[in-house]
Design a protein around this motif. Structure first.
Motif, PDB file in Angstrom:
ATOM      1  N   LEU A 122      59.815  87.060  48.334  1.00  0.00           N
ATOM      2  CA  LEU A 122      59.276  86.479  49.455  1.00  0.00           C
ATOM      3  C   LEU A 122      57.752  86.154  49.301  1.00  0.00           C
ATOM      4  O   LEU A 122      57.244  84.828  49.993  1.00  0.00           O
ATOM      5  CB  LEU A 122      59.477  87.572  50.666  1.00  0.00           C
ATOM      6  CG  LEU A 122      60.833  87.931  51.193  1.00  0.00           C
ATOM      7  CD1 LEU A 122      60.727  89.046  52.243  1.00  0.00           C
ATOM      8  CD2 LEU A 122      61.329  86.599  51.651  1.00  0.00           C
ATOM      9  N   TRP A 123      57.115  87.037  48.556  1.00  0.00           N
ATOM     10  CA  TRP A 123      55.496  86.617  48.237  1.00  0.00           C
ATOM     11  C   TRP A 123      55.588  85.291  47.595  1.00  0.00           C
ATOM     12  O   TRP A 123      54.727  84.491  47.954  1.00  0.00           O
ATOM     13  CB  TRP A 123      54.943  87.825  47.426  1.00  0.00           C
ATOM     14  CG  TRP A 123      53.675  87.630  46.919  1.00  0.00           C
ATOM     15  CD1 TRP A 123      52.588  87.560  47.633  1.00  0.00           C
ATOM     16  CD2 TRP A 123      53.198  86.950  45.761  1.00  0.00           C
ATOM     17  NE1 TRP A 123      51.456  87.469  46.912  1.00  0.00           N
ATOM     18  CE2 TRP A 123      51.880  86.876  45.822  1.00  0.00           C
ATOM     19  CE3 TRP A 123      53.957  86.596  44.616  1.00  0.00           C
ATOM     20  CZ2 TRP A 123      51.074  86.371  44.593  1.00  0.00           C
ATOM     21  CZ3 TRP A 123      53.133  86.394  43.502  1.00  0.00           C
ATOM     22  CH2 TRP A 123      51.974  86.370  43.537  1.00  0.00           C
ATOM     23  N   ALA A 124      56.422  85.277  46.594  1.00  0.00           N
ATOM     24  CA  ALA A 124      56.466  83.890  45.536  1.00  0.00           C
ATOM     25  C   ALA A 124      56.831  82.718  46.644  1.00  0.00           C
ATOM     26  O   ALA A 124      56.081  81.906  46.447  1.00  0.00           O
ATOM     27  CB  ALA A 124      57.476  83.868  44.562  1.00  0.00           C
ATOM     28  N   LEU A 125      57.632  82.880  47.579  1.00  0.00           N
ATOM     29  CA  LEU A 125      58.050  81.804  48.153  1.00  0.00           C
ATOM     30  C   LEU A 125      56.901  81.418  49.311  1.00  0.00           C
ATOM     31  O   LEU A 125      56.596  80.250  49.568  1.00  0.00           O
ATOM     32  CB  LEU A 125      59.148  82.184  49.259  1.00  0.00           C
ATOM     33  CG  LEU A 125      59.770  81.131  50.098  1.00  0.00           C
ATOM     34  CD1 LEU A 125      60.146  79.877  49.513  1.00  0.00           C
ATOM     35  CD2 LEU A 125      60.910  81.732  50.984  1.00  0.00           C
ATOM     36  N   ARG A 126      56.205  82.289  49.910  1.00  0.00           N
ATOM     37  CA  ARG A 126      54.913  82.175  50.725  1.00  0.00           C
ATOM     38  C   ARG A 126      53.909  81.354  50.165  1.00  0.00           C
ATOM     39  O   ARG A 126      53.337  80.591  50.310  1.00  0.00           O
ATOM     40  CB  ARG A 126      54.463  83.584  51.362  1.00  0.00           C
ATOM     41  CG  ARG A 126      53.427  83.538  52.117  1.00  0.00           C
ATOM     42  CD  ARG A 126      52.643  84.894  52.330  1.00  0.00           C
ATOM     43  NE  ARG A 126      51.395  84.789  53.257  1.00  0.00           N
ATOM     44  CZ  ARG A 126      50.516  84.722  52.253  1.00  0.00           C
ATOM     45  NH1 ARG A 126      50.207  84.770  51.230  1.00  0.00           N
ATOM     46  NH2 ARG A 126      49.276  84.704  53.144  1.00  0.00           N
ATOM     47  N   THR A 127      53.570  81.820  48.523  1.00  0.00           N
ATOM     48  CA  THR A 127      52.505  81.246  47.772  1.00  0.00           C
ATOM     49  C   THR A 127      52.886  79.778  47.667  1.00  0.00           C
ATOM     50  O   THR A 127      52.246  78.891  47.871  1.00  0.00           O
ATOM     51  CB  THR A 127      52.337  82.044  46.704  1.00  0.00           C
ATOM     52  OG1 THR A 127      52.168  83.502  46.712  1.00  0.00           O
ATOM     53  CG2 THR A 127      51.552  81.440  45.791  1.00  0.00           C
ATOM     54  N   LEU A 128      54.403  79.602  47.266  1.00  0.00           N
ATOM     55  CA  LEU A 128      54.573  78.199  46.969  1.00  0.00           C
ATOM     56  C   LEU A 128      54.726  77.349  48.134  1.00  0.00           C
ATOM     57  O   LEU A 128      54.067  76.138  48.140  1.00  0.00           O
ATOM     58  CB  LEU A 128      56.036  78.203  46.374  1.00  0.00           C
ATOM     59  CG  LEU A 128      56.813  76.991  45.910  1.00  0.00           C
ATOM     60  CD1 LEU A 128      55.994  76.328  45.002  1.00  0.00           C
ATOM     61  CD2 LEU A 128      58.253  77.147  45.811  1.00  0.00           C
ATOM     62  N   VAL A 129      55.140  77.867  49.295  1.00  0.00           N
ATOM     63  CA  VAL A 129      54.960  77.155  50.581  1.00  0.00           C
ATOM     64  C   VAL A 129      53.564  76.920  50.910  1.00  0.00           C
ATOM     65  O   VAL A 129      53.050  75.602  51.542  1.00  0.00           O
ATOM     66  CB  VAL A 129      55.710  77.695  51.770  1.00  0.00           C
ATOM     67  CG1 VAL A 129      55.373  77.024  52.982  1.00  0.00           C
ATOM     68  CG2 VAL A 129      57.259  77.662  51.557  1.00  0.00           C
ATOM     69  N   SER A 130      52.478  77.641  50.775  1.00  0.00           N
ATOM     70  CA  SER A 130      51.317  77.405  51.144  1.00  0.00           C
ATOM     71  C   SER A 130      50.502  76.486  50.334  1.00  0.00           C
ATOM     72  O   SER A 130      49.860  75.774  50.953  1.00  0.00           O
ATOM     73  CB  SER A 130      50.571  78.941  50.954  1.00  0.00           C
ATOM     74  OG  SER A 130      50.439  79.311  49.698  1.00  0.00           O
ATOM     75  N   HIS A 131      50.876  76.276  49.123  1.00  0.00           N
ATOM     76  CA  HIS A 131      50.492  75.362  48.081  1.00  0.00           C
ATOM     77  C   HIS A 131      51.144  74.046  48.234  1.00  0.00           C
ATOM     78  O   HIS A 131      50.372  72.996  47.985  1.00  0.00           O
ATOM     79  CB  HIS A 131      50.660  75.662  46.671  1.00  0.00           C
ATOM     80  CG  HIS A 131      49.767  76.782  46.023  1.00  0.00           C
ATOM     81  ND1 HIS A 131      49.733  78.266  46.437  1.00  0.00           N
ATOM     82  CD2 HIS A 131      48.455  76.728  45.496  1.00  0.00           C
ATOM     83  CE1 HIS A 131      48.979  78.718  45.659  1.00  0.00           C
ATOM     84  NE2 HIS A 131      48.049  78.018  45.343  1.00  0.00           N
ATOM     85  N   LEU A 132      52.353  73.928  48.756  1.00  0.00           N
ATOM     86  CA  LEU A 132      53.054  72.714  49.046  1.00  0.00           C
ATOM     87  C   LEU A 132      53.056  72.507  50.424  1.00  0.00           C
ATOM     88  O   LEU A 132      53.988  71.941  50.923  1.00  0.00           O
ATOM     89  CB  LEU A 132      54.463  72.821  48.478  1.00  0.00           C
ATOM     90  CG  LEU A 132      54.348  73.046  46.803  1.00  0.00           C
ATOM     91  CD1 LEU A 132      55.774  72.894  46.385  1.00  0.00           C
ATOM     92  CD2 LEU A 132      53.584  71.728  46.127  1.00  0.00           C
ATOM     93  N   ALA A 133      52.191  72.857  51.320  1.00  0.00           N
ATOM     94  CA  ALA A 133      52.209  72.886  52.763  1.00  0.00           C
ATOM     95  C   ALA A 133      52.362  71.332  53.108  1.00  0.00           C
ATOM     96  O   ALA A 133      53.042  70.936  54.132  1.00  0.00           O
ATOM     97  CB  ALA A 133      50.955  73.735  53.289  1.00  0.00           C
ATOM     98  N   PHE A 134      51.798  70.628  52.430  1.00  0.00           N
ATOM     99  CA  PHE A 134      51.386  69.221  52.639  1.00  0.00           C
ATOM    100  C   PHE A 134      52.865  68.476  52.765  1.00  0.00           C
ATOM    101  O   PHE A 134      53.148  67.214  53.222  1.00  0.00           O
ATOM    102  CB  PHE A 134      50.508  68.285  51.872  1.00  0.00           C
ATOM    103  CG  PHE A 134      50.846  68.509  50.363  1.00  0.00           C
ATOM    104  CD1 PHE A 134      51.283  67.562  49.795  1.00  0.00           C
ATOM    105  CD2 PHE A 134      50.331  69.449  49.629  1.00  0.00           C
ATOM    106  CE1 PHE A 134      51.741  67.438  48.476  1.00  0.00           C
ATOM    107  CE2 PHE A 134      50.785  69.652  48.279  1.00  0.00           C
ATOM    108  CZ  PHE A 134      51.265  68.656  47.698  1.00  0.00           C
TER     109      PHE A 134
END
Length: 359
Positions: A35-47
């Motif tokens: 979940l932490w990795a998913l959150r980090t990935l989503v925050s970096h690819l939010a655009f």
């Protein structure tokens, strides 16, 4: 002969129990890390993630019309164009009408604001506080001094909003392109995504994805119906009171209702604020009562009856999802929190069905 002591009824630590506890703890740790990795990935690819998520929401809203037109023999491309055109006319018309109405009424709102400030000044001088002219001048002087000192930050904040305007436009264009592709080639895209999976897993993924999209479609439809009822209730309450911008405020309530609880609160607060500025505190209190009554109708009847029965999400789960989504991703997170929760529930339901079949 000596009797043996009775065995303790408490929890006994055994090697097997410790292994099971360790295994469970390891699984929970892996889940939290994922979940932490998913959150980090989503925050970096939010655009990219946010336009895709918004496009999926819009596709869920347009898909029933596209499917209905396709069943009647309309080519899917033409059906997708008709659905998008209809949605753009409705939503774009509401937004444009609200913005133009506010812009056209800005001079009147300015005059009403000046009159309200004069009334406040008079109340401070002649009311219970009995402030003299010197105290009033000092108060307004400190206000002007604060505005002067914070002018730089206010201007920089405004420029910050405009600096993100290009990003908003780029995200909107990307959302539109994704929406067109989803409506036109949605079935083909889904079949392509299913190809890498093994047959057994492919069946589960297909079932989970279709269930999630079906629940998402029902969520968008029920939310739109609740938003329409909220807008009509507040709009019909504002018109007899003579509050300006009643119809644009109703349109704002309709758009804000797509974020449960939070959107209705913000749009209702704006309506109360405009009533206070233009019509005085008595009318503002009446508008506040209308807004609270409509929100109670939504929370106690409409949401449980429509959204609750169709999507089957508990209000507590909805509220917590909105809080977490808003804290993590702002407005976009609050808007997408409930659809994500609904999709997660659909996946769990599909997993339960497949496990039942295997048993």
């Amino acid at each position: 002969m000596r009797k043996s002591a009775p065995e303790s009824s408490g929890i006994r630590l055994t090697s097997a129990g410790l292994r099971r506890a360790t295994t469970m703890a390891a699984r929970l740790l892996v889940l939290f890390l994922a979940l932490w990795a998913l959150r980090t990935l989503v925050s970096h690819l939010a655009f990219v993630v946010v336009p895709v998520a918004v496009a999926l929401l819009l596709a869920a809203a347009c898909e029933p019309l596209v499917r209905r037109l396709a069943r009647r023999g309309t080519p899917r491309g033409l059906a997708a164009f008709a659905a998008m055109l209809g949605g753009a006319v409705v939503v774009g018309g509401l937004v444009a009408f609200a913005v133009l109405s506010v812009v056209n009424n800005l001079p009147e709102l300015g005059r009403q604001l000046t009159a309200t400030l004069d009334a406040v000044r008079t109340w401070l001088a002649e009311g219970p506080l009995r402030l003299d002219d010197q105290q009033l001048r000092d108060m307004f002087g400190r206000l002007r001094e604060w505005l002067t000192q914070h002018q730089q930050s206010l201007v920089s904040g405004t420029m910050g909003v405009f600096s993100t305007l290009g990003q908003v436009l780029a995200g909107g264009l990307l959302t539109l392109v994704i929406l067109v592709l989803l409506l036109y080639d949605g079935p083909k895209i889904w079949d392509f995504l299913l190809r890498p999976w093994r047959p057994a897993t492919r069946e589960f993924v297909d079932d989970a994805g279709r269930t999630a999209f079906h629940d998402l479609t029902r969520y968008v439809g029920s939310t739109a119906l609740v938003a329409l009822i909220d807008a009509l209730g507040i709009g019909l309450g504002l018109v007899p009171l003579g509050v300006p911008l009643a119809v644009p405020l109703a349109a704002l309530v309709f758009l804000g209702a797509f974020v449960p609880y939070v959107g209705a609160f913000v749009s209702g607060a704006i309506a109360v604020g405009i009533a206070l500025v233009t019509n005085g505190p008595v009318t503002a209190l009446i508008v506040l009562g209308i807004v609270v009554a409509v929100q109670q109708l939504e929370g106690q009847l409409l949401q449980p009856l429509l959204t609750g029965n169709l999507v089957r999400l508990h209000p507590l789960a909805v509220l917590l999802a909105i809080v977490v989504g808003g804290a993590e991703a702002g407005i976009a997170g609050a808007l997408l929190a409930v659809p994500v929760l609904s999709s997660l529930r659909a996946v769990l339901v599909a997993a339960g069905r497949h496990r039942a079949r295997e048993d």
